[in-house]
Structure formats: C-alpha cells, structure tokens
Design an enzyme around this catalytic site. Structure first.
Site, PDB file in Angstrom:
ATOM      1  N   THR A 193       0.854  -1.183   0.000  1.00 17.90           N
ATOM      2  CA  THR A 193       0.000   0.000   0.000  1.00 17.90           C
ATOM      3  C   THR A 193       0.887   1.230   0.000  1.00 17.90           C
ATOM      4  O   THR A 193       1.766   1.376   0.853  1.00 17.90           O
ATOM      5  CB  THR A 193      -0.897   0.012   1.240  1.00 17.90           C
ATOM      6  OG1 THR A 193      -1.686  -1.181   1.255  1.00 17.90           O
ATOM      7  CG2 THR A 193      -1.812   1.228   1.242  1.00 17.90           C
TER       8      THR A 193
ATOM      9  N   LYS B 194      -6.824   0.919  -3.496  1.00 20.33           N
ATOM     10  CA  LYS B 194      -6.423   0.285  -2.230  1.00 20.33           C
ATOM     11  C   LYS B 194      -6.520   1.266  -1.066  1.00 20.33           C
ATOM     12  O   LYS B 194      -6.892   0.890   0.053  1.00 20.33           O
ATOM     13  CB  LYS B 194      -4.999  -0.256  -2.338  1.00 20.33           C
ATOM     14  CG  LYS B 194      -4.465  -0.922  -1.057  1.00 20.33           C
ATOM     15  CD  LYS B 194      -5.286  -2.147  -0.649  1.00 20.33           C
ATOM     16  CE  LYS B 194      -4.824  -2.763   0.669  1.00 20.33           C
ATOM     17  NZ  LYS B 194      -3.474  -3.317   0.619  1.00 20.33           N
TER      18      LYS B 194
ATOM     19  N   LYS C   3       0.436   3.677   9.261  1.00 19.02           N
ATOM     20  CA  LYS C   3       0.964   4.055   7.946  1.00 19.02           C
ATOM     21  C   LYS C   3      -0.162   4.323   6.938  1.00 19.02           C
ATOM     22  O   LYS C   3      -0.207   5.383   6.289  1.00 19.02           O
ATOM     23  CB  LYS C   3       1.870   2.949   7.407  1.00 19.02           C
ATOM     24  CG  LYS C   3       2.290   3.125   5.944  1.00 19.02           C
ATOM     25  CD  LYS C   3       3.108   1.959   5.439  1.00 19.02           C
ATOM     26  CE  LYS C   3       2.322   0.690   5.249  1.00 19.02           C
ATOM     27  NZ  LYS C   3       1.486   0.703   4.003  1.00 19.02           N
TER      28      LYS C   3
END
Length: 307
Positions: free
Chosen positions: A99, A175, A243
């Site tokens: 990602t 995503k 993150k």
C-alpha cells in the site's frame, strides 16, 4: 498447472509466504528473500529456494512479487544497493503489492520502465488465510503488456484480479479507499466490543449476536475473535494502519478533502502504537481503550478468557 516460470517473492511475512506457497502449488519455480530466517526456512520447507539477498532471489526471475510494507522498502528492494532492478531479466514484470500513495506507484513505474522492466501496480486484499489459499483480491493497474506478463502468477495467487486502468497509481488509489474503510472498521469494532465490556456484557455473546445482526462487518467478524482469545499475535500490525491511514490523511489534506472519521481512527492507531503495541495485532486498539477506561479484556491482567 501454470507453465513453469521463475518467480521471486520479496517479503515472506503473513501475506508473502502464503503467496509464495500458492505459486509453488501453481507449478512455479519460486525463490524468496526476507530478513527473517524463520520465514526463509518456511519457504524452503514448502519447496522454494531461500535466497541470500534480494539480488540473489531476483537474478533469474521473470516475475518479481513485492510484498514489503511501504514505498521506502520498495525503493530499497528495487533500486537500493544489491537491488533487484539491476539484475532482473529485460522485460521482467514487477508485481508491486504494498500500500502506497498513487504518486509513489507512478514514480516506481516510470523508473522501472527506464530500466527496461514492466511494472504492475497491484495492491492486494484478503488477509493471510486467502493469501495461503491463493484467493486474494488484486486491485491492478498498468499497461496491457504488464498484465499479460503477470497473469500466470496472478492466476495462482488471486481469486479476483481487477484491471482498473493502464496507468500505475490507479490500483493504489483503489487500495487507499479500501484501507480507509478497513482501518475505520477495525477501530470501531474495537470500540464497540470494549464499550460492551463497560456495560457488563458477556463479550463472547455480544460477538455471537452482532455477527448475526445488521451492525456486523467483515473486520468485526475477523478481528474480535483475537480480542476474545486475548491473542494479539500480529496477523496485521497496528503500525500498518498508522501508515495506511496516514497516507489517506496526507492525500485528503493535499486535496482539501475532509476526512473526520478517518482522522479519529488514525489517532486511535497512533495512540496504540505510542503505548508500545505497534508490532502487535491491530485489534490491540481494544486493549488501548480498555486501559484508558480501567477495564480488562481477555489476556490483560485480571481479564478472564471467555468461551
């Protein structure tokens, strides 16, 4: 069985090792690299080749599968010292699954092209169990030739492959939307089960009832069993969502788009990581909330296991 090809898998964690095993079952010759010796041993036991470095894994590969954590690791694996880009065969395809921000995926695709390589922006979803079963969802974008080169490996690793566009960055954008929802759903699932504890409810019964009711979500059903068992062994670590929701927040700020619910969830993950649970399972948000509220959950001091 797929035609025999040489595939290198970089990153043999909960997802990458399952993907490597799926490739082996699909008839591929698989080499792999990870900094964890136990992961390398598990690959060798499954019939793959444990490589001594990224370059060693990638040297003979026609397909390189990246299952590392973030863009910084992609940079290191592809273009750092002993990186893969310098040793891969011409026209080898990179299937990049981490990602990352769409701009980062676009930059890696450009640099891979300059090195004579194909690049598929291919984030994944489904979790470790589906990785092991070869039933992942891939949110792919890239030129047709990259999809064609990657297709045999994707068939072995994934149940569903979305072709979302011809340019890198589109898959990563999809995503990021998924991770917004996933992170929020985990955070609110943890909030709900800890709130149920504060009401004096049997949280095992709460789990049974909610999973058969309209308030259920995939993340509630998947993560809350970790809380009930008091087992926070990392299937997906807290730091992953620090993150990923951080990327969502950065993109929203850049576009002047408000993300109030995402922001609240991000702060819960940051607080959980700051409390020393960054490498634990992301359901540890429940432990954080319990600790703040003076409650106990299974696996915490004084928290009885519930059956």
């Amino acid at each position: 069985m797929a035609r025999a090809k040489s595939v290198a898998v970089i990153g043999l964690g909960a997802m990458g090792l399952g993907m490597a095993r799926s490739l082996l079952r699909g008839g591929f010759s698989v080499s792999g690299y990870d900094i964890d010796a136990d992961a390398l041993a598990a690959l060798a036991k499954a019939g793959g080749r444990s490589a001594a470095s990224v370059a060693d894994a990638a040297r003979e590969a026609e397909i390189l599968v990246l299952v590392v954590v973030n863009a910084a690791q992609v940079e290191s694996v592809l273009f750092g010292a002993d990186g893969a880009a310098a040793v891969l065969k011409p026209n080898a395809v990179i299937i990049a699954s981490p990602t990352m921000a769409p701009q980062e995926a676009q930059d890696f695709a450009r640099r891979a092209g300059e090195a004579g390589l194909l690049y598929l922006d291919a984030p994944i979803s489904g979790g470790a169990a589906k990785a092991e079963a070869g039933r992942l969802t891939v949110m792919g974008s890239g030129p047709p030739e990259a999809f064609a080169a990657a297709e045999p490996a994707l068939d072995a690793m994934a149940e569903t492959v979305y072709r979302l566009g011809d340019a890198a960055g589109i898959g990563s954008s999809f995503k990021i939307v998924n991770q917004l929802l996933a992170g929020v759903h985990i955070a609110v699932a943890c909030e709900a089960i800890t709130f149920a504890r504060s009401l004096g409810l049997d949280i095992s019964r709460v789990f049974d009832v909610i999973t058969r009711s309209a308030g259920n979500s995939w993340m509630f059903e998947n993560r809350i069993p970790h809380v009930l068992a008091g087992d926070y062994s990392p299937m997906s670590a807290v730091s992953i969502f620090t993150k990923d929701l951080g990327i969502v927040s950065d993109l929203g700020r850049r576009q002047k788009f408000p993300l109030p619910v995402t922001s609240a969830a991000l702060q819960l993950f940051i607080m959980t990581e700051a409390a020393g649970m960054g490498r634990d399972d992301d359901s540890s948000v429940a432990r954080l909330l319990a600790g703040i509220s003076g409650l106990t959950l299974p696996g915490m001091d004084g928290g009885a296991e519930e059956g």
